[in-house]
Design a protein around this motif. Structure first.
Motif, mmCIF file in Angstrom:
data_model
loop_
_atom_site.group_PDB
_atom_site.id
_atom_site.type_symbol
_atom_site.label_atom_id
_atom_site.label_comp_id
_atom_site.label_asym_id
_atom_site.label_seq_id
_atom_site.Cartn_x
_atom_site.Cartn_y
_atom_site.Cartn_z
ATOM 1 N N ALA A 129 -10.890 1.372 1.742
ATOM 2 C CA ALA A 129 -9.804 1.136 0.789
ATOM 3 C C ALA A 129 -10.134 1.753 -0.566
ATOM 4 O O ALA A 129 -9.270 2.337 -1.225
ATOM 5 N N SER A 139 0.833 -1.201 0.000
ATOM 6 C CA SER A 139 0.000 0.000 0.000
ATOM 7 C C SER A 139 0.862 1.243 0.000
ATOM 8 O O SER A 139 0.579 2.210 -0.703
ATOM 9 N N PHE A 163 -3.847 9.304 3.059
ATOM 10 C CA PHE A 163 -2.469 8.835 3.008
ATOM 11 C C PHE A 163 -1.767 9.159 1.706
ATOM 12 O O PHE A 163 -0.598 9.538 1.690
ATOM 13 N N ARG A 200 -9.752 5.439 -0.287
ATOM 14 C CA ARG A 200 -8.334 5.800 -0.314
ATOM 15 C C ARG A 200 -7.831 5.860 -1.753
ATOM 16 O O ARG A 200 -7.070 6.758 -2.123
ATOM 17 N N TRP A 257 -9.949 -1.069 12.020
ATOM 18 C CA TRP A 257 -10.253 -2.360 12.609
ATOM 19 C C TRP A 257 -11.491 -2.323 13.494
ATOM 20 O O TRP A 257 -11.930 -3.329 14.021
ATOM 21 N N TRP A 262 -3.571 2.335 19.150
ATOM 22 C CA TRP A 262 -4.187 1.559 18.080
ATOM 23 C C TRP A 262 -3.906 0.078 18.236
ATOM 24 O O TRP A 262 -4.765 -0.767 17.960
ATOM 25 N N ASN A 321 -7.682 -5.798 5.744
ATOM 26 C CA ASN A 321 -7.077 -5.638 7.070
ATOM 27 C C ASN A 321 -5.566 -5.738 7.023
ATOM 28 O O ASN A 321 -4.894 -5.513 8.007
ATOM 29 N N ARG A 322 -5.037 -6.107 5.856
ATOM 30 C CA ARG A 322 -3.589 -6.105 5.737
ATOM 31 C C ARG A 322 -3.094 -5.047 4.771
ATOM 32 O O ARG A 322 -1.945 -5.071 4.354
ATOM 33 N N SER A 323 -3.986 -4.136 4.396
ATOM 34 C CA SER A 323 -3.485 -3.060 3.556
ATOM 35 C C SER A 323 -3.898 -1.688 4.068
ATOM 36 O O SER A 323 -3.215 -0.711 3.800
ATOM 37 N N LEU A 324 -4.977 -1.636 4.840
ATOM 38 C CA LEU A 324 -5.299 -0.372 5.499
ATOM 39 C C LEU A 324 -4.429 -0.270 6.747
ATOM 40 O O LEU A 324 -4.192 -1.257 7.424
ATOM 41 N N PHE A 325 -3.945 0.911 7.050
ATOM 42 C CA PHE A 325 -3.007 1.049 8.159
ATOM 43 C C PHE A 325 -3.741 1.146 9.493
ATOM 44 O O PHE A 325 -4.523 2.070 9.710
ATOM 45 N N PRO A 326 -3.481 0.202 10.404
ATOM 46 C CA PRO A 326 -4.248 0.197 11.656
ATOM 47 C C PRO A 326 -3.887 1.314 12.609
ATOM 48 O O PRO A 326 -4.640 1.581 13.552
ATOM 49 N N TRP A 327 -2.757 1.970 12.400
ATOM 50 C CA TRP A 327 -2.412 3.034 13.328
ATOM 51 C C TRP A 327 -2.984 4.375 12.902
ATOM 52 O O TRP A 327 -2.800 5.388 13.573
ATOM 53 N N TYR A 365 -11.053 3.909 13.778
ATOM 54 C CA TYR A 365 -9.955 3.136 13.228
ATOM 55 C C TYR A 365 -10.520 2.037 12.330
ATOM 56 O O TYR A 365 -11.602 1.546 12.584
#
Lengths: 282, 278, 294
Positions: free
Chosen positions: C164, A176, C121, C167, C153, A272, C106-112, C151
């Protein structure tokens, strides 16, 4: 078209706050108090044991506490306690910087891995205390030396955890980042990889902090004429047990306090992460 | 999820045994080159004076001294002494840490009660307790075992507790539903599920134990590599001192490799998850 | 009667609404070599092209290297051979105006980052106010303005995938690539998301390349469907979908034409599929990104 499938969402503008395990707030307080009560009980037991002690090896807790107060309010605070703690923190800071930098290099540019892994693994396995006597003979026992020794010992957990953290970053985040930034290494590394690796990095920093304290004590026991570690050792040699235990307790309290501060800072930085974990657990 | 695919689907273009061995040799070669690079760096630092040449011996003399001392026995005995204290301390730590950790993990009340105490004792550097240990136990091996044990206790205890708490309640429910008794659930589900976390804790403890054992020996003079080091220094034999440092490093390395291998064995099935960081 | 144009397209201009060719790929091939010495071919020989504003779907059986293909096409992975050009220039890294929606949100959006920050972004070069405005606009398109400070998640799967998409759309790309974006979502949500994607794509005139294993989805959304063979994949056929826009789900899926297209593509895939066994995730090959199951 809205799909209301979110979990209990915080009101707008309020950052997400992770919940504790107990649903009822009251119960958490009770538990905390109970824990402290147990601790107090142990101290009380110490007091009793000390009073009835015939060997002279275990002074009662009250005596030790009084001695602690004396040390902390007397001149030994500025001649021994504070400089020690300061050295430990300086060493930790230095070691963290070294560790994180090296960790980023080793963790990001994986091609270097087969070359660099074996020497790194060996160096990290050398017990840092063993280097203290040697360093003293080679460089003389000064403040700078002690800080450097602490730094070189404390950098390893930071290095390894940074390296590990970067390697375990979800490839999806990297992808990404490559799509949505300029694609340069600094952008991908700084905006995606490092934040993603942060939980692992702070884990390493925490271990590094504990290690800094250990190394501070060791370096002072082996090669110093001042400082908290020296104080403890010297008291033991003179069989002045009360100051010895007092010193140990001061050290324990310092460690506990620093760890507490670190945890608080960590929790704020990783709001987070706590949230994500909570979700997975629930 | 990555499962190593045991098969390429299309008849592979090349699959020589020879090719694979070649790859492995290259890999090992790179590692050795890295170590050689380290040695060169060391000698370079000596040559330029960053490391004072008179007090810091050259790699060659360290190596020869090490081999000589190993063969004639003194270094080997010292290593043996360190190992002895380490093994006993680690065993004691596990004997206490695993049951207590399981209790704390299983019962959240017990955990709350013990929390303050554990959080206070945990950051205490084991070496700070050296004087206390000496006063209490003298210079016997029991003193070393106590120190190593105290230091190793915490990673084992925290790791076990973490492992127990991380057990997915869904697994327990599934097991119960399949008709397992409470005891069977414990032995056949909970224990295997906790094992990886215990293994990680023990691995961390093992490495820490070596460091503490050597440090205690340096400070107290009890037998082991640390004592060998200080004696060599006092005798002015720098090469021997460095040889003992080298030995400690190799020891630590061996311990680490061993325990990492054991951990992989025990925990290999486990997916990497965010909960697993420690 | 719908026809499949069999074989490769190398010498022809892109069919579909005549416009400049945006993406052109010829003879793309990619193999993965493993540390133990084995070599797995993923893509055999692919040629395709995409014009501005065109919606193309790529369908193929499991394991045929669809994800690998997408990653080559957007510049994340370098093909072993062949030429690839985007807007006339050869592709080296991901071009500035290309956006990708990945399969696993869930593995490409940034969880922080919050939803807002995630959508912002890709907009680093803009001023703060512009960023906010664009992000809000994008989130309005996907109907997610009420969770903007959450967030990712904290949201459901469908909502995360919409983030996504927001984005991607916020960067105002010229080409949108989607890698099985609706595979991890439940059936009802999938239909809603498909409709949303169709409307966004049309409104913005966005050239879109969608990878999917769902034939219905492909026919519903695309102007043209490219059918891939099993691994090592090549283009089996291209099917031009001649159903007028705007397409509504219920209407279109009731059309006999739709069924014919569907049948055609299904038969093409099934005919070739019987020879190839199933594949699981292959391990991360030496030095290149790991292959994920297509």
């Amino acid at each position: 078209m809205t799909m209301h499938e979110t979990r209990k969402a915080p009101p707008k503008g309020v950052p997400f706050r992770p919940r504790g395990r107990s649903r009822v707030r009251g119960l958490t307080v009770v538990r905390a108090v109970a824990g402290m009560a147990v601790f107090a009980l142990l101290l009380f037991a110490w007091e009793l044991a000390g009073r009835h002690d015939t060997t002279g090896l275990l002074p009662p807790f009250s005596d030790v506490a009084a001695e602690m107060a004396a040390i902390l309010t007397g001149e030994r605070l500025t001649t021994d306690v504070l400089p020690s703690v300061l050295r430990a923190l300086l060493g930790f800071a230095l070691g963290s910087v070294i560790g994180m930098t090296a960790g980023v290099v080793l963790g990001w540019w994986r091609r270097l891995d087969p070359w660099l892994r074996p020497p790194v693994e060996f160096l990290r396995a050398v017990p840092t205390p063993a280097l203290v006597p040697i360093a003293v003979v080679a460089f003389g026992a000064g403040n700078a030396l002690r800080v450097w020794v602490i730094a070189l010992g404390a950098c390893w957990p930071v290095l390894l955890n940074t390296m590990d953290g970067l390697r375990r970053v979800e490839p999806g985040y990297i992808d990404s980042a490559r799509v949505y930034t300029s694609g340069r290494t600094t952008a991908v590394l700084g905006r995606a990889a490092l934040p993603a690796a942060l939980p692992q990095i702070t884990s390493g920093l925490r271990i590094g902090l504990a290690l800094s304290l250990i190394l501070m004590v060791i370096s002072e026991m082996i090669a110093s004429s001042s400082g908290l570690g020296y104080l403890i050792l010297q008291s033991q040699r003179l069989y002045a047990l009360t100051p010895m235990y007092a010193g140990v307790l001061i050290l324990a309290c310092t460690g506990w306090l620093l760890t507490l501060l670190f945890s608080a800072a960590e929790r704020r930085a990783l709001v987070w992460f706590e949230g994500m974990k909570g979700r997975n657990h629930a | 999820m990555r499962s190593t695919s045991p098969l390429p689907t299309v008849p592979p273009a090349e699959r020589h045994r020879g090719r694979r061995t070649w790859f492995m040799l290259i890999h090992v070669g790179k590692g050795l080159a890295g170590i050689l690079g380290l040695v060169l760096l060391y000698e370079g630092a000596r040559a330029t004076g960053i490391l004072p040449r008179d007090t810091i011996p050259g790699a060659h003399s360290i190596a020869t001294t090490a081999v000589r001392e190993l063969l004639d026995g003194s270094l080997t005995t010292a290593a043996g002494d360190t190992l002895q204290a380490w093994v006993l301390g680690l065993a004691a730590a596990c004997a206490v840490g695993v049951p207590v950790g399981m209790a704390l993990g299983a019962s959240s009340w017990a955990d709350s009660l013990a929390k303050v105490t554990v959080e206070f004792l945990r950051p205490v550097p084991a070496v700070a307790l050296v004087p206390v240990a000496v006063v209490s136990f003298g210079l016997d091996i029991i003193m070393q075992v106590f120190l190593v044990g105290f230091a190793c206790l915490w990673p084992v205890l925290i790791g076990t507790r973490h492992g127990v708490r991380a057990i997915d309640p869904l697994m327990i429910d599934s097991a119960r539903m399949l008709g397992l008794t409470r005891r069977a659930v414990l032995t056949r589900v909970s224990l295997p599920a906790t094992l990886p976390a215990i293994a990680t804790g023990v691995r961390l403890a093992a490495s820490l134990g070596v460091i503490v054992a050597v440090a205690a020996e340096i400070v107290t003079g009890s037998p082991g590599l640390g004592q060998y080091l200080t004696q060599a220094q006092q005798a002015g034999d720098d090469a021997a001192a460095f040889a003992s440092v080298l030995m400690s490093g190799l020891l630590g390395l061996a311990v680490n490799i061993l325990f990492v291998a054991a951990e992989v064995r025990v925990a290999g099935w486990q997916q990497h998850s965010t909960e697993g960081r420690r | 009667m719908p026809e499949a144009i069999k074989g490769r397209q190398h010498d022809r201009q892109a069919t579909g609404p005549a416009a400049a060719t945006l993406l052109e790929a010829r003879n793309i091939a990619k193999c993965f070599s493993h540390p133990n010495g084995t070599v797995t071919p993923a893509i055999g020989d692919i040629a395709l092209s995409l014009a501005k504003g065109e919606f193309v779907a790529i369908v193929g059986p499991s394991g045929c290297g669809k994800t690998t293909l997408l990653r080559c096409l957007c510049g994340l992975l370098k093909p072993d051979s062949g030429t690839l050009s985007y807007a006339g220039k050869p592709v080296s890294d991901v071009p500035e105006d290309v956006a990708v929606v990945f399969q696993e949100y869930n593995r490409s959006l940034f969880p922080w980052l919050s939803v807002r920050r995630n959508v912002e972004f890709g907009l680093n070069k803009l001023s703060k106010t512009e960023r906010r405005a664009r992000a809000e606009e994008a989130l309005t398109r996907v109907h997610l303005t009420d969770v903007i400070e959450h967030y990712p998640w904290q949201l459901s799967g469908g909502m995360q995938q919409r983030v996504a998409i927001a984005r991607a759309v916020a960067t105002q790309p010229n080409l949108l690539l989607m890698d099985e974006p609706f595979a991890s979502v439940d059936a009802q949500t999938r239909i809603r998301l498909e409709t949303m994607t169709a409307s966004i794509s049309t409104e913005l005139g966005l050239a879109t390349l969608l990878i999917t294993h769902d034939i219905d989805e492909a026919v519903f959304l695309a102007d043209r469907v490219i059918v891939l063979s099993p691994r090592p994949s090549s283009v089996l056929a291209e099917v031009v979908v001649d159903i007028p826009r705007p397409r509504t789900e219920l209407e279109v899926k009731a059309m006999p034409r739709f069924q014919e297209y569907r049948r055609l593509i299904h038969d093409l895939i099934v005919a070739k599929q019987s020879d190839t066994p199933d594949v699981v995730d292959t391990p991360a090959p030496d030095g290149t990104e790991p292959e994920r199951s297509p």
